[in-house]
Write a protein that holds these residues in place. Structure first.
Motif, PDB file in Angstrom:
ATOM      1  N   CYS A 588      26.568  -9.089  26.006  1.00 56.58           N
ATOM      2  CA  CYS A 588      25.656  -9.503  27.081  1.00 56.58           C
ATOM      3  C   CYS A 588      24.286  -9.854  26.506  1.00 56.58           C
ATOM      4  O   CYS A 588      23.655 -10.835  26.909  1.00 56.58           O
ATOM      5  N   GLY A 589      23.834  -9.029  25.576  1.00 58.51           N
ATOM      6  CA  GLY A 589      22.530  -9.271  24.965  1.00 58.51           C
ATOM      7  C   GLY A 589      22.471 -10.588  24.237  1.00 58.51           C
ATOM      8  O   GLY A 589      21.500 -11.339  24.362  1.00 58.51           O
ATOM      9  N   ALA A 616      19.025  -6.725  30.189  1.00 56.82           N
ATOM     10  CA  ALA A 616      18.987  -5.400  30.818  1.00 56.82           C
ATOM     11  C   ALA A 616      20.335  -4.704  30.675  1.00 56.82           C
ATOM     12  O   ALA A 616      20.402  -3.492  30.378  1.00 56.82           O
ATOM     13  N   ALA A 617      21.414  -5.463  30.871  1.00 55.34           N
ATOM     14  CA  ALA A 617      22.749  -4.874  30.715  1.00 55.34           C
ATOM     15  C   ALA A 617      22.958  -4.377  29.292  1.00 55.34           C
ATOM     16  O   ALA A 617      23.541  -3.297  29.070  1.00 55.34           O
ATOM     17  N   TRP A 618      22.496  -5.142  28.322  1.00 56.25           N
ATOM     18  CA  TRP A 618      22.618  -4.703  26.916  1.00 56.25           C
ATOM     19  C   TRP A 618      21.866  -3.394  26.684  1.00 56.25           C
ATOM     20  O   TRP A 618      22.406  -2.437  26.138  1.00 56.25           O
ATOM     21  N   GLY A 641      15.768  -1.231  29.711  1.00 59.22           N
ATOM     22  CA  GLY A 641      16.719  -2.017  30.481  1.00 59.22           C
ATOM     23  C   GLY A 641      16.350  -2.083  31.952  1.00 59.22           C
ATOM     24  O   GLY A 641      16.445  -3.137  32.588  1.00 59.22           O
ATOM     25  N   LEU A 642      15.914  -0.962  32.493  1.00 55.97           N
ATOM     26  CA  LEU A 642      15.491  -0.952  33.897  1.00 55.97           C
ATOM     27  C   LEU A 642      14.270  -1.850  34.107  1.00 55.97           C
ATOM     28  O   LEU A 642      14.182  -2.573  35.105  1.00 55.97           O
ATOM     29  N   LEU A 643      13.341  -1.811  33.160  1.00 59.12           N
ATOM     30  CA  LEU A 643      12.156  -2.662  33.262  1.00 59.12           C
ATOM     31  C   LEU A 643      12.522  -4.141  33.220  1.00 59.12           C
ATOM     32  O   LEU A 643      11.923  -4.965  33.910  1.00 59.12           O
ATOM     33  N   ALA A 644      13.514  -4.485  32.400  1.00 57.98           N
ATOM     34  CA  ALA A 644      13.958  -5.878  32.351  1.00 57.98           C
ATOM     35  C   ALA A 644      14.532  -6.301  33.699  1.00 57.98           C
ATOM     36  O   ALA A 644      14.292  -7.420  34.174  1.00 57.98           O
ATOM     37  N   GLY A 645      15.271  -5.410  34.329  1.00 54.48           N
ATOM     38  CA  GLY A 645      15.795  -5.708  35.656  1.00 54.48           C
ATOM     39  C   GLY A 645      14.696  -5.855  36.690  1.00 54.48           C
ATOM     40  O   GLY A 645      14.732  -6.745  37.546  1.00 54.48           O
TER      41      GLY A 645
END
Length: 701
Positions: A588-589, A616-618, A641-645
């Motif tokens: 995913c990344g 974020a998934a990565w 990852g949460l911040l990317a989402g």
């Protein structure tokens, strides 16, 4: 200073210092001026016979000029010409010098006025005036020095005259031409001339302005054409009670219309104001660098005009120091036609045309030498302005954006107070505008309806914006305007801020066009946004590959290690599950990182958000796999990852209110720190046995 405000000031200061490095030269340098006290009024056209007549002596030439006039107008001009031969003068300046009382009228008969007596270079004391030189190569003269040496800079100098009317008697503005032939800074300068009225004439070919009105309370520019100037067609500065009506400007290297530093009568007010200082109506401004330029263009009412075929249709800004009335505020644009502002005149800077003397550049053949760095393909650009209203305009056919908005820290305009650094752009309203459709109903979409850097408080847009960056915008509240604008951000989005910093390094004088800025032709991988995305993706992709490699090594080591046969099945299953998480997340990344580069090249907010979700998934998968063996780093990765989402949500779903910095800032800064931590985690170390901690042995984390 409260802690949060202090933090805001520190953050704004850091961005200001970056932008200050790229601050351009002064756009317009003038003597220290005083804004009018507002006691004046708008002059009214007088219909009585003129007091003074100006004409040339060639009767045959005059007859040719008026041959196609309607008969009543032709007869009037013939009568005036006869009178002018007896008691008139041959140059406009001579008539101005004869004005001896307020309320006089000068009639300019059809002809070409090159004002030969005013053309000579200064001599004697006028050649050695003690005055500062501007960065543009002219002296900053006081009013008294202008009086002493009126033609150092001006073809026609109107100084201190009151209620003077100057009117061409032709059928159109082109019948009366005042031509500076690039020998003077200004064709006509009206300085401290309350009540001045210009009507039905053309001024052209200067090294700065065709028509310049300064420190004047009460003026009208009526059916006047300006063209082919290094800088501005019309420049009105530090003035009040002004009207531009039915005018036209083209071929100018900065703004066709420049109502700069208008009287700042609405400073401190909200959107409801008692009056505007200057009105601009029914004008056409085209084939300029900027159709309208409004540094400190305060208290402006701009309506029923047409801005087209410029690089940028209209700008208002707080970019330039030493302009009274900053930051810019309270311009109201409504019912204007703003379209097809896609010209790119930087080619003339690039190929050396603009390095020639002005008379040799070919302005008359369509050359424009842009004196300012601006993004071609933009309808209206606000660069640091407050309480502007854009309502019921038709705006179509732009290759970049219909509306652009970005903040300008106060350091750029010379304000050092830390509390002021984030005082633009705030409370700008965009409502009821028609995007992408011409008056005939033809579909002519803009590439974007809105480009916004994300900075500011209380900005809002109409709900029917179809394409924008960011993809979600605060919507104007019709019934409660004070509730409009759901975000209050101190800084622009980091990539956009970097782009603005880079693009600000344009210099016309040095023919410097910043590489990496798409305003000046960069595209694809040549753009700074794409380069930043590519650099980040390479680093993060390498880290993802290393984690995948370690996971694969751990699997191979366990399968090839006889001692691993004693590991409990549950432990082995959990370890293998975590390794699969790492591999799946990394895939995913990889896709997300590649998509991020594509999104930057294509300037697609939706693709950028999708890229963030894949990254974020990565991070979530990697963090989940590592949090037992490397708890702190694992949880840190999950937070990232949460911040990317959240960043993706902020860009395309809903602009998160109540946060002083966008999620892109925290995500970007934490990503940099995370990379350093990941390097430490991935560093080679003593191999442990399976009995110690299976995850640590198999997937160093």
């Amino acid at each position: 200073m409260p802690p949060m405000r202090r933090f805001a000031a520190v953050v704004a200061l850091s961005s200001s210092l970056l932008l200050l490095l790229a601050a351009p030269a002064l756009a317009h340098e003038e003597r220290p001026i005083t804004l009018p006290d507002g006691s004046g009024s708008l002059p009214v056209l007088r219909g009585a016979e003129p007091d003074l007549l100006v004409c040339k002596t060639d009767a045959d030439d005059f007859a040719r000029r008026i041959a196609a006039f309607p008969d009543p107008l032709k007869q009037r001009n013939l009568s005036l010409f006869a009178k002018c031969q007896q008691k008139g003068v041959r140059d406009l300046q001579e008539a101005v010098d004869k004005v001896d009382r307020p309320g006089m009228t000068i009639a300019l008969l059809p002809g070409l006025y090159q004002e030969e007596p005013s053309q000579a270079a200064p001599t004697g004391d006028c050649a050695h005036l003690p005055a500062r030189w501007s960065t543009w190569g002219y002296q900053i003269l006081s009013f008294e020095q202008q009086q002493r040496c009126p033609h150092n800079q001006n073809l026609v100098a109107i100084l201190g005259k009151k209620n003077l009317q100057i009117e061409g008697t032709g059928a159109s503005p082109l019948d009366v031409i005042v031509d500076a032939q690039y020998r003077k800074l200004n064709a006509i300068r009206a300085d401290r001339t309350d009540g001045i009225y210009f009507r039905n004439l053309t001024a052209q070919r200067t090294t700065f302005n065709s028509l310049y009105i300064l420190e004047t309370d009460g003026f009208v520019i009526d059916q006047v054409l300006t063209r082919w100037n290094d800088e501005y067609g019309f420049l009105t500065f530090a003035s009040d009670h002004g009207l531009y009506t039915d005018c036209e400007a083209y071929g100018n290297g900065d703004g066709g219309l420049y109502p700069g530093s208008a009287s700042n009568i609405n400073d401190g007010r909200g959107h409801e104001v008692p009056r505007y200082a200057i009105e601009i109506r029914r004008c056409k401004s085209h084939d300029n660098a900027l159709g309208y330029s409004g540094t400190a263009g305060d208290s402006m009412w701009v309506h029923d005009n047409e801005f087209y075929d410029n690089m940028v249709g209209a700008t208002m800004d707080s970019l330039w120091p030493s302009h009274p009335g900053l930051p810019q505020n309270h311009a109201k644009f409504e019912q204007n036609k703003i379209h097809d502002n896609n010209k790119d005149y930087y080619e003339y800077t690039r190929n050396g045309t603009c390095a020639k003397p002005p008379a040799q550049r070919g302005y008359e053949q369509g050359v424009v030498c842009s004196q300012t760095g601006a993004p071609p393909g933009t309808g209206v650009l606000v660069a640091g302005g407050n309480y502007n209203v854009f309502r019921n305009n038709q705006i179509w056919g732009h290759n970049r954006a219909a509306f652009g908005l970005f903040g300008v820290p106060a350091f750029i305009r010379g304000e050092n107070d830390l509390a002021k650094q984030a005082d633009t752009s705030n409370y700008n309203r965009y409502e009821g505008n028609v995007f992408g459709v011409s008056p005939t109903g033809e579909r002519r979409p803009n590439a974007l309806d809105v480009w916004w850097d994300g900075q500011g408080t209380g900005n809002c847009w109409q709900a029917d914006v179809s394409r924008s960056s960011p993809a979600t915008l605060p919507v104007c509240a019709a019934k409660a305007p004070e509730l409009s604008g759901g975000s209050s951000r101190w800084l622009a989005e980091p990539v956009k801020l970097t782009k603005l910093y880079l693009c600000a390094d344009y210099s016309a004088a040095q023919a410097r066009l910043p590489a990496g800025c798409d305003w000046f032709g960069a595209s694809g991988f040549g753009k700074v946004e794409t380069q930043l995305a590519l650099g980040g993706s390479v680093v993060l992709g390498l880290i993802a590959a290393l984690f995948c490699r370690r996971a694969g090594q751990a699997v191979r080591l366990r399968k090839g290690d006889p001692s691993s046969n004693g590991v409990a099945p549950a432990v082995a299953a959990r370890s293998e599950h975590r390794q699969r998480l790492i591999v799946a997340g990394s895939l995913c990344g990889f896709v997300g990182l590649a998509l991020d580069v594509v999104a930057a090249a294509a300037e697609s907010t939706l693709l950028a958000a999708l890229a963030l979700l894949l990254m974020a998934a990565w991070w979530l998968c990697l963090g989940a796999a590592l949090r037992r063996g490397r708890a702190v780093f694992g949880w840190f990765t999950i937070v990232l990852g949460l911040l990317a989402g959240v960043d993706a949500f902020d860009r395309v779903v809903y602009l998160i209110p109540g946060i002083p910095l966008g999620p892109g800032w925290s995500r970007g800064l934490l990503t940099g720190f995370w990379v350093l931590c990941a390097v430490v985690v991935l560093a080679p170390r003593r191999r442990r046995t399976v009995d110690e901690t299976p995850l640590q042995a198999e997937v160093p984390a």
